[in-house]
Every structure is written in C-alpha cells, then in structure tokens.
Motif scaffolding. Structure first.
Motif, PDB file in Angstrom:
ATOM      1  N   GLU A 131     114.978 127.032  -6.003  1.00  0.00           N
ATOM      2  CA  GLU A 131     114.919 127.872  -7.488  1.00  0.00           C
ATOM      3  C   GLU A 131     115.121 126.892  -8.762  1.00  0.00           C
ATOM      4  OE1 GLU A 131     116.437 132.180  -5.675  1.00  0.00           O
ATOM      5  OE2 GLU A 131     117.808 131.017  -7.023  1.00  0.00           O
ATOM      6  N   GLY A 132     115.488 125.616  -8.353  1.00  0.00           N
ATOM      7  CA  GLY A 132     115.532 125.034  -9.625  1.00  0.00           C
ATOM      8  C   GLY A 132     114.502 124.464 -10.301  1.00  0.00           C
ATOM      9  N   PRO A 133     114.381 123.686 -11.316  1.00  0.00           N
ATOM     10  CA  PRO A 133     113.175 122.885 -11.616  1.00  0.00           C
ATOM     11  C   PRO A 133     112.824 121.918 -10.601  1.00  0.00           C
ATOM     12  CG  PRO A 133     115.100 122.400 -13.323  1.00  0.00           C
ATOM     13  CD  PRO A 133     115.278 123.587 -12.062  1.00  0.00           C
ATOM     14  N   ARG A 134     111.539 121.349 -10.619  1.00  0.00           N
ATOM     15  CA  ARG A 134     111.012 120.351  -9.645  1.00  0.00           C
ATOM     16  C   ARG A 134     111.600 119.010 -10.042  1.00  0.00           C
ATOM     17  NH1 ARG A 134     107.787 119.424  -5.210  1.00  0.00           N
ATOM     18  NH2 ARG A 134     106.938 117.193  -5.426  1.00  0.00           N
ATOM     19  N   GLN A 135     112.650 118.570  -9.303  1.00  0.00           N
ATOM     20  CA  GLN A 135     113.173 117.261  -9.696  1.00  0.00           C
ATOM     21  C   GLN A 135     113.275 116.347  -8.363  1.00  0.00           C
ATOM     22  OE1 GLN A 135     116.879 118.752 -11.476  1.00  0.00           O
ATOM     23  NE2 GLN A 135     116.343 117.369 -13.240  1.00  0.00           N
ATOM     24  N   PRO A 136     112.224 116.127  -7.542  1.00  0.00           N
ATOM     25  CA  PRO A 136     112.222 115.664  -6.148  1.00  0.00           C
ATOM     26  C   PRO A 136     112.967 114.135  -6.144  1.00  0.00           C
ATOM     27  CG  PRO A 136     109.959 115.495  -6.952  1.00  0.00           C
ATOM     28  CD  PRO A 136     110.822 116.155  -8.082  1.00  0.00           C
ATOM     29  N   LEU A 137     113.007 113.392  -7.249  1.00  0.00           N
ATOM     30  CA  LEU A 137     113.481 112.015  -7.005  1.00  0.00           C
ATOM     31  C   LEU A 137     115.116 112.422  -7.042  1.00  0.00           C
ATOM     32  CD1 LEU A 137     111.706 109.811  -9.389  1.00  0.00           C
ATOM     33  CD2 LEU A 137     111.798 109.888  -6.780  1.00  0.00           C
ATOM     34  N   ARG A 138     115.745 113.329  -7.712  1.00  0.00           N
ATOM     35  CA  ARG A 138     117.098 113.870  -7.637  1.00  0.00           C
ATOM     36  C   ARG A 138     117.221 114.760  -6.454  1.00  0.00           C
ATOM     37  NH1 ARG A 138     120.952 117.284  -9.614  1.00  0.00           N
ATOM     38  NH2 ARG A 138     119.185 118.996 -10.408  1.00  0.00           N
ATOM     39  N   LEU A 139     116.466 115.399  -6.104  1.00  0.00           N
ATOM     40  CA  LEU A 139     116.479 116.520  -5.079  1.00  0.00           C
ATOM     41  C   LEU A 139     115.453 116.133  -3.875  1.00  0.00           C
ATOM     42  CD1 LEU A 139     117.104 119.634  -7.201  1.00  0.00           C
ATOM     43  CD2 LEU A 139     118.847 118.319  -5.933  1.00  0.00           C
ATOM     44  N   PRO A 140     115.504 115.162  -3.133  1.00  0.00           N
ATOM     45  CA  PRO A 140     114.513 114.928  -2.097  1.00  0.00           C
ATOM     46  C   PRO A 140     113.877 116.071  -1.121  1.00  0.00           C
ATOM     47  CG  PRO A 140     116.137 113.177  -2.124  1.00  0.00           C
ATOM     48  CD  PRO A 140     116.742 114.409  -2.944  1.00  0.00           C
ATOM     49  N   ALA A 141     114.795 116.860  -0.946  1.00  0.00           N
ATOM     50  CA  ALA A 141     114.380 117.957  -0.085  1.00  0.00           C
ATOM     51  C   ALA A 141     113.443 118.835  -0.576  1.00  0.00           C
ATOM     52  CB  ALA A 141     115.565 119.116   0.132  1.00  0.00           C
ATOM     53  N   GLN A 142     113.149 118.640  -2.048  1.00  0.00           N
ATOM     54  CA  GLN A 142     111.956 119.385  -2.564  1.00  0.00           C
ATOM     55  C   GLN A 142     110.478 118.627  -2.168  1.00  0.00           C
ATOM     56  OE1 GLN A 142     112.929 119.358  -6.970  1.00  0.00           O
ATOM     57  NE2 GLN A 142     113.709 121.419  -6.684  1.00  0.00           N
ATOM     58  N   LEU A 143     110.538 117.595  -1.605  1.00  0.00           N
ATOM     59  CA  LEU A 143     109.480 116.791  -1.473  1.00  0.00           C
ATOM     60  C   LEU A 143     109.038 117.367  -0.106  1.00  0.00           C
ATOM     61  CD1 LEU A 143     110.359 112.941  -1.938  1.00  0.00           C
ATOM     62  CD2 LEU A 143     108.634 114.376  -3.032  1.00  0.00           C
ATOM     63  N   ILE A 144     109.764 118.446   0.610  1.00  0.00           N
ATOM     64  CA  ILE A 144     109.234 118.964   1.816  1.00  0.00           C
ATOM     65  C   ILE A 144     108.667 120.012   1.765  1.00  0.00           C
ATOM     66  CG2 ILE A 144     110.148 119.681   4.096  1.00  0.00           C
ATOM     67  CD1 ILE A 144     110.720 116.634   3.574  1.00  0.00           C
ATOM     68  N   SER A 145     107.349 119.761   1.879  1.00  0.00           N
ATOM     69  CA  SER A 145     106.528 121.037   1.659  1.00  0.00           C
ATOM     70  C   SER A 145     105.357 120.788   2.496  1.00  0.00           C
ATOM     71  CB  SER A 145     106.025 121.052   0.062  1.00  0.00           C
ATOM     72  OG  SER A 145     104.805 121.920  -0.238  1.00  0.00           O
ATOM     73  N   PRO A 146     105.108 121.745   3.817  1.00  0.00           N
ATOM     74  CA  PRO A 146     104.044 121.412   4.702  1.00  0.00           C
ATOM     75  C   PRO A 146     102.851 121.585   4.170  1.00  0.00           C
ATOM     76  CG  PRO A 146     105.606 123.166   5.426  1.00  0.00           C
ATOM     77  CD  PRO A 146     106.260 122.682   4.041  1.00  0.00           C
ATOM     78  N   VAL A 147     101.715 120.629   4.255  1.00  0.00           N
ATOM     79  CA  VAL A 147     100.443 120.822   3.919  1.00  0.00           C
ATOM     80  C   VAL A 147      99.638 122.209   4.417  1.00  0.00           C
ATOM     81  CG1 VAL A 147      98.042 119.649   3.849  1.00  0.00           C
ATOM     82  CG2 VAL A 147     100.257 118.571   3.773  1.00  0.00           C
ATOM     83  N   LYS A 148      99.658 122.391   5.728  1.00  0.00           N
ATOM     84  CA  LYS A 148      99.255 123.559   6.216  1.00  0.00           C
ATOM     85  C   LYS A 148     100.094 124.364   7.005  1.00  0.00           C
ATOM     86  CE  LYS A 148      94.570 121.765   7.210  1.00  0.00           C
ATOM     87  NZ  LYS A 148      94.471 120.465   8.374  1.00  0.00           N
ATOM     88  N   GLY A 149     101.210 123.960   7.522  1.00  0.00           N
ATOM     89  CA  GLY A 149     102.292 124.372   8.145  1.00  0.00           C
ATOM     90  C   GLY A 149     103.149 125.504   7.484  1.00  0.00           C
TER      91      GLY A 149
END
Ligand code: 6PG
Length: 260
Positions: free
Chosen positions: A212-230
């Motif tokens: 729910e937080g702002p997108r900060q993928p370098l600090r929160l790498p789990a935010q990079l997990i986003s399936p393209v089609k899955g």
C-alpha cells in the motif's frame, strides 16, 4: 494488476490454505500439460508450507512425479549445509515425495565461482525448456518476504534489482557480506502464478509498505514482483496483515478458515 490477498487466522492456516490452492493449480495445469515447473523459496514460512504439502493428504493429491523443482535463490553454501535452501526443501518436502533426480534443478551455491554458477543455472533453465520453447515461463513461483522488503535474494539497493537482461545472477549483499544466487525480476515476472507466503507481526510493517505504500522498489524489492501476464497471490496470517488498510478495488481480503 490486482493482487489477491488472503488473510488467515494463523501460520498453520496459511500453510493449509496455500497448500490446497497450490494442489488445485498443479492438478489443473497437469490436465493440459505433461509437467509442472515449480520454483521454491527459502525461509520459515515457505518451509511450513513444504511440510504441509508433504503430509498424507497432499502426497496423494498431487502427481509429484510430473513436477520439476527449481529454486528462486540460494545461499553460497553446499547442499548439505544447514543454511542451504536446497537442503531445507529436500528435508521438508522432496525427501518425502521421492522425486527422481532429473526433476530437481538446484542452484550450485557451493561453486567457487558464483557468477559462473548463475550463468550455468540460466543455461540449465534454457536447456530444460528446450530450443523450441517460445516464452520461457515457470508455472508457479513461491516467495517469502524479509522484514527489509527483500524477496528471493533481491535485497534492498543491490545490483540484481537493476539487472536488465540476465535471468540468474550472483548478487552481492553488503549487509550479509556475502553473495547469493537469485533469479531476477525479468524471469520471475514471466510466471503464470506467483505466491507470497508471509506470517508474523514482525512483517506487518513491510507488508503494508510493499502493498500500500509508495513505489520504492530499490528500498522494497518485493515491489518489483509483478507478473507480466500471470496472477499474484498473497497468503498472510492475521498478524502479518494487521497494518493493511484494505483499499477496496486494489486488494481483496478475506478472512477464512480452511477445513483440514
Ligand atoms: C531465503 C529466501 C528469502 C526468504 C525471506 C523470508 O533464502 O532466505 O528465499 O527471500 O523467503 O527472507 O523468510 P522467512 O519466512 O524465514 O522470514
């Protein structure tokens, strides 16, 4: 893309509900295709799931002889080391289901040259899918979440987060003063199903930040997990979900009890 978040009453419920869902998905895929490619993770919450999957109920429900096992990450240790993700999965699940050697695709954490081990693993993946394979995608990837927002061995502010073409890298993690092998988001995000398993109140803050937080993928790498089609599923226990605000339309949250 919508995340489906299922909140359960306890870590045991998380393991049971996730196991039931995973069995359903594997069986549905195996009706259409000869094999299922499952990527395993390290961590205590995934471990509880593996132990649940290896009990009598799921031993019978899943055609384990048609499942191929890969790893999302591995520590820089050999397969018999107590910290090995392979060893954990072997003891908690693989040993009980008597899989054949050729179904197991482990990362060589013991290699002297981990960068070579990473490119060898990428080759192993390509070889497994074969030259005729179009888009290379795993059927399912299981992931845990660290308190610092890491998943697999994608730790905050590390080089693997910026990887633009390799599928597997040896990622140096300064705070552990060590390398780890990890799949990169490029390959992870191709999967048909990605399942996060997170339990415990020590994860509540990071779960809310990632989801729910702002997108900060370098600090929160789990935010990079986003399936393209899955599809992306999160299984949380009540403690790990306690800081979520449940914004309707972005997440679907259910509190349920699984019969077992
Ligand atoms: C590992 C991992 C890692 C793990 C998380 C969560 O090798 O440790 O693959 O990403 O899944 O750190 O672990 P816990 O469930 O033990 O907190």
């Amino acid at each position: 893309m919508e995340n489906t978040i299922t909140v359960l009453s306890s870590p045991e419920e998380v393991a049971h509900r996730a196991a039931a869902e995973i069995a359903k998905i594997i069986n549905a895929v195996l009706i259409k295709r000869p094999i299922f490619r499952l990527v395993l993770s390290g961590g205590s919450t995934p471990k509880r799931l593996y132990e649940t999957l290896s009990n009598g109920q799921y031993l019978q429900k899943i055609s384990w002889d048609r499942v191929h096992f890969f790893w999302g990450d591995e520590r820089a240790v050999g397969p018999n080391h107590p910290e090995s993700n392979y060893r954990m999965a072997h003891e908690a699940l693989l040993h009980q289901i008597h899989v054949r050697k050729n179904q197991i695709h482990r990362m060589r954490g013991e290699a002297d040259h981990l960068k070579q081990a990473a490119s060898d693993y990428e080759e192993e993946i390509r070889g497994h899918f074969g030259p005729g394979a179009g888009n290379i995608q795993f059927d399912m990837i299981l992931l845990g979440l660290g308190e610092d927002g890491h998943s697999a061995s994608l730790f905050p502010e590390t080089d693997a987060l910026k990887e633009s073409h390799r599928w597997v890298v040896a990622n140096y993690i300064p705070k552990l003063a060590s390398y780890r092998l990890t799949l990169t988001p490029i390959l992870l995000n191709q999967a048909d199903w990605i399942i996060f398993l997170v339990t415990g109140s020590d994860k509540a803050g990071v779960v809310a930040e990632v989801l729910e937080g702002p997108r900060q993928p370098l600090r929160l790498p789990a935010q990079l997990i986003s399936p393209v089609k899955g599809k992306l599923l999160w299984f949380l226990d009540r403690a790990a979900a306690e800081a979520l605000k449940e914004r309707t339309g972005i997440i679907k949250t259910t509190l349920c009890q699984t019969p077992h």
